[in-house]
Each structure stands twice: as structure tokens, then as C-alpha cells.
Design an enzyme around this catalytic site. Structure first.
Site, mmCIF file in Angstrom:
data_model
loop_
_atom_site.group_PDB
_atom_site.id
_atom_site.type_symbol
_atom_site.label_atom_id
_atom_site.label_comp_id
_atom_site.label_asym_id
_atom_site.label_seq_id
_atom_site.Cartn_x
_atom_site.Cartn_y
_atom_site.Cartn_z
ATOM 1 N N HIS A 11 0.832 -1.206 0.000
ATOM 2 C CA HIS A 11 0.000 0.000 0.000
ATOM 3 C C HIS A 11 0.866 1.256 0.000
ATOM 4 O O HIS A 11 1.620 1.485 0.952
ATOM 5 C CB HIS A 11 -0.894 -0.048 1.256
ATOM 6 C CG HIS A 11 -1.834 1.087 1.384
ATOM 7 N ND1 HIS A 11 -1.893 1.864 2.512
ATOM 8 C CD2 HIS A 11 -2.763 1.566 0.535
ATOM 9 C CE1 HIS A 11 -2.828 2.782 2.348
ATOM 10 N NE2 HIS A 11 -3.370 2.626 1.161
ATOM 11 N N GLU A 36 0.248 -0.670 -4.777
ATOM 12 C CA GLU A 36 -0.806 0.343 -4.901
ATOM 13 C C GLU A 36 -0.162 1.717 -4.766
ATOM 14 O O GLU A 36 0.802 1.892 -3.986
ATOM 15 C CB GLU A 36 -1.837 0.140 -3.784
ATOM 16 C CG GLU A 36 -3.086 0.982 -3.903
ATOM 17 C CD GLU A 36 -3.108 2.262 -3.091
ATOM 18 O OE1 GLU A 36 -4.105 2.989 -3.177
ATOM 19 O OE2 GLU A 36 -2.117 2.559 -2.375
ATOM 20 N N ASP A 55 -1.094 6.325 -5.416
ATOM 21 C CA ASP A 55 -2.133 7.359 -5.598
ATOM 22 C C ASP A 55 -1.640 8.424 -6.559
ATOM 23 O O ASP A 55 -0.471 8.799 -6.514
ATOM 24 C CB ASP A 55 -2.424 8.022 -4.249
ATOM 25 C CG ASP A 55 -2.711 7.013 -3.163
ATOM 26 O OD1 ASP A 55 -3.820 6.479 -3.142
ATOM 27 O OD2 ASP A 55 -1.797 6.753 -2.343
ATOM 28 N N HIS A 97 -0.346 11.042 -2.352
ATOM 29 C CA HIS A 97 -1.660 10.691 -1.813
ATOM 30 C C HIS A 97 -2.588 11.889 -1.641
ATOM 31 O O HIS A 97 -3.745 11.864 -2.043
ATOM 32 C CB HIS A 97 -1.482 9.985 -0.466
ATOM 33 C CG HIS A 97 -2.770 9.576 0.185
ATOM 34 N ND1 HIS A 97 -3.487 10.427 0.993
ATOM 35 C CD2 HIS A 97 -3.474 8.431 0.123
ATOM 36 C CE1 HIS A 97 -4.578 9.805 1.413
ATOM 37 N NE2 HIS A 97 -4.600 8.595 0.898
ATOM 38 N N GLU A 103 -4.554 4.430 -8.006
ATOM 39 C CA GLU A 103 -5.777 5.060 -7.483
ATOM 40 C C GLU A 103 -5.850 6.504 -7.952
ATOM 41 O O GLU A 103 -4.979 7.324 -7.620
ATOM 42 C CB GLU A 103 -5.831 5.003 -5.955
ATOM 43 C CG GLU A 103 -7.131 5.642 -5.472
ATOM 44 C CD GLU A 103 -7.261 5.795 -3.964
ATOM 45 O OE1 GLU A 103 -6.494 5.186 -3.203
ATOM 46 O OE2 GLU A 103 -8.170 6.551 -3.570
HETATM 47 O O1 G3P Z 1 -6.745 1.786 -2.477
HETATM 48 C C1 G3P Z 1 -7.065 1.574 -1.159
HETATM 49 C C2 G3P Z 1 -6.641 2.681 -0.272
HETATM 50 O O2 G3P Z 1 -5.412 3.129 -0.709
HETATM 51 C C3 G3P Z 1 -7.606 3.828 -0.145
HETATM 52 O O3 G3P Z 1 -7.257 4.671 0.889
HETATM 53 O O4 G3P Z 1 -6.460 6.831 1.710
HETATM 54 O O5 G3P Z 1 -4.888 4.944 1.555
HETATM 55 O O6 G3P Z 1 -5.692 6.044 -0.497
HETATM 56 P P1 G3P Z 1 -6.014 5.659 0.906
HETATM 57 CA CA CA Z 2 -4.728 4.734 -2.120
#
Ligand code: G3P
Ligand code: CA
Length: 246
Positions: free
Chosen positions: A6, A34, A36, A49, A109
Site C-alpha cells: 500500500h 498500490e 495514488d 496521496h 488510485e
Molecule cells: O486503495 C485503497 C486505499 O489506498 C484507499 O485509501 O487513503 O490509503 O488512499 P487511501
Molecule cells: Ca490509495
């Protein structure tokens, strides 16, 4: 249980940086990484993020108000005198391209539910298509219309619907995508599994967690993945994936 990094390995390295992705890339058995994305004033897609740079860099302000060049002058403290920069998505795709060709997935994301970045979906599709990475990328967003836009243009690309409750992800899926039974995954918060495993049969459920990011120290605690599996979760996004996969 499939394990994802993450924001990269975001407990031991600053989130969404090349250092966090480089560490994740080395983990044997990792399903994917993952990250952002946000967009700069001059339309460059960057990996960060928050809508603002304040929390993770030495700068102040919204990503959308910086040009890419200005954003690259900001520094992310990586400890022991080391510094990281906000990566562009191009840089990350180039860096991970070989590993992705060998099967590692990348969940991008789109952070476009607060600021509706004009053209973000089309730009991302272009970057992914040019590299032939359609099958190695999964786009996710809290903003389902954005995912529909991607799906309509490129049905080969997988998408994941983000929300807090798994039931909300499920109903967004049912209500969208022209009602077609398309291959769309559900991305809920891990503690909000308000449907049974039986009701979720056949669904890909990738759960996300919060908390414990660099520079917080590791807690030494581990999640019981078997319990998550019993709740219908198929994949999990972890800040510390390296302790689950030797
Ligand atoms: O993609 C799942 C998760 O990353 C969503 O929450 O705030 O960590 O981007 P966040
Ligand atoms: Ca995320």
C-alpha cells in the site's frame, strides 16, 4: 490471501516514493503495488496521496497549483540524510515495467473525488496503452464515473470501486457500468465487511487499511489473514507487506 504493498512499502520508507516501490518490487510473492495519483498545474500526473503537498514534503500548497518542475524541487525526508522527490507516474511505470511484464500488478488510485482533474483518465489510459501494460494495471477510485469512463474506452483494463462499506462498493458496481456484469473489483475498508462471504461469492474484494506509515516505528503486530479470508476478502493492501511475505 493476495498481498499488496500500500503506497509501496510505506512503513519503512516514505509512502509513494521510488524507495518504497523499489523495496516492494523485491518482495517475492507480492501480488502488486498500490499508489495514488494527482495532477499538476501543467497536466503532469504525479504520485502523491494528498491533494496538498504539506504532509509529505517540505512544501506548502495544492499539487494542482504547482508546475511539474516546481513540484520536483520539493523534498521528502527519507531519514539518515536521504531525500526523495515526488515521482511522476511515467517514472514509476518505466521503473516497474519489467516486473509488471513478469506478472506484478499495479493499482493506480485516481485521487479525483475532491478535485475533478480534467482529462486524468484519458492521460492515464494513453500512458498505459503506449507501454502495453493494460493487463498489469488496475485503476481504482472513489469516483465511480471515472472508472466507467476508463472501462468504456478500454474494457481490457480492470477497475476497482473504492468505498468504505463493501455493500456500497457492491451497489456502485450494480448501478454503474451500464448494468453489465463486468469484471470490476470491490475495494472496501477492511473493517466494513457488511456482507457475508456467501453474498460476496465470485467477487474480487481487495481491502484497504489505515495507519502506521513512515516514520512511525513498526508495532510488531500482524493481522490474522485467515480471519480476513473468512470475511470474504481476497486481497489486502498493507503498509508492511514485507513481514507477511518472507
Ligand atoms: O486503495 C485503497 C486505499 O489506498 C484507499 O485509501 O487513503 O490509503 O488512499 P487511501
Ligand atoms: Ca490509495
Amino acid at each position: 490471501m493476495k498481498i499488496w504493498a500500500h503506497r509501496g512499502c510505506s512503513l519503512r520508507f516514505p509512502e509513494n516514493t521510488m524507495a518504497a516501490f523499489a523495496k516492494a518490487e523485491e518482495i517475492p510473492g507480492l501480488t502488486g503495488i498500490e499508489l495514488d495519483i494527482q495532477m499538476t498545474k501543467d497536466g503532469e500526473i504525479v504520485v502523491i496521496h494528498d491533494e496538498r503537498v504539506d504532509r509529505t514534503t517540505d512544501g506548502i500548497g495544492y499539487v494542482k497549483d504547482f508546475t511539474y518542475w516546481q513540484l520536483r524541487q520539493l523534498r521528502i525526508d527519507a531519514g539518515e540524510g536521504k531525500r526523495e522527490k515526488i515521482p511522476s507516474i511515467r517514472e514509476v511505470l518505466d521503473f516497474l515495467q519489467n516486473t509488471m511484464a513478469q506478472g506484478m500488478l499495479l493499482n493506480i488510485e485516481l485521487k479525483n473525488s475532491m478535485i475533478p482533474y480534467e482529462g486524468m483518465e484519458d492521460k492515464m489510459l494513453d500512458l498505459v496503452n503506449r507501454r502495453g501494460l493494460q493487463k498489469a494495471v488496475i485503476f481504482s477510485s472513489f469516483y465511480v464515473r471515472s472508472l466507467e469512463r476508463i472501462y468504456k474506452q478500454e474494457p481490457l483494463i480492470s477497475v476497482g470501486i473504492l468505498d468504505t462499506n463493501v455493500s456500497d462498493c457492491f451497489y456502485k458496481k450494480k448501478g454503474g457500468f451500464d448494468g453489465k456484469d463486468v469484471s470490476v473489483a470491490l475495494h472496501p475498508f477492511w473493517k466494513r465487511m457488511d456482507m457475508t462471504k456467501k453474498e460476496l461469492e465470485g467477487q474480487t474484494v481487495r481491502a484497504w487499511l489505515t495507519g502506521h506509515l513512515y516514520p512511525e516505528p513498526p508495532t510488531g503486530r500482524k493481522l490474522d489473514l485467515a480471519q480476513l479470508e473468512c470475511a470474504g476478502i481476497t486481497d489486502v493492501f498493507l503498509n508492511e507487506p514485507e513481514i507477511y511475505l518472507p
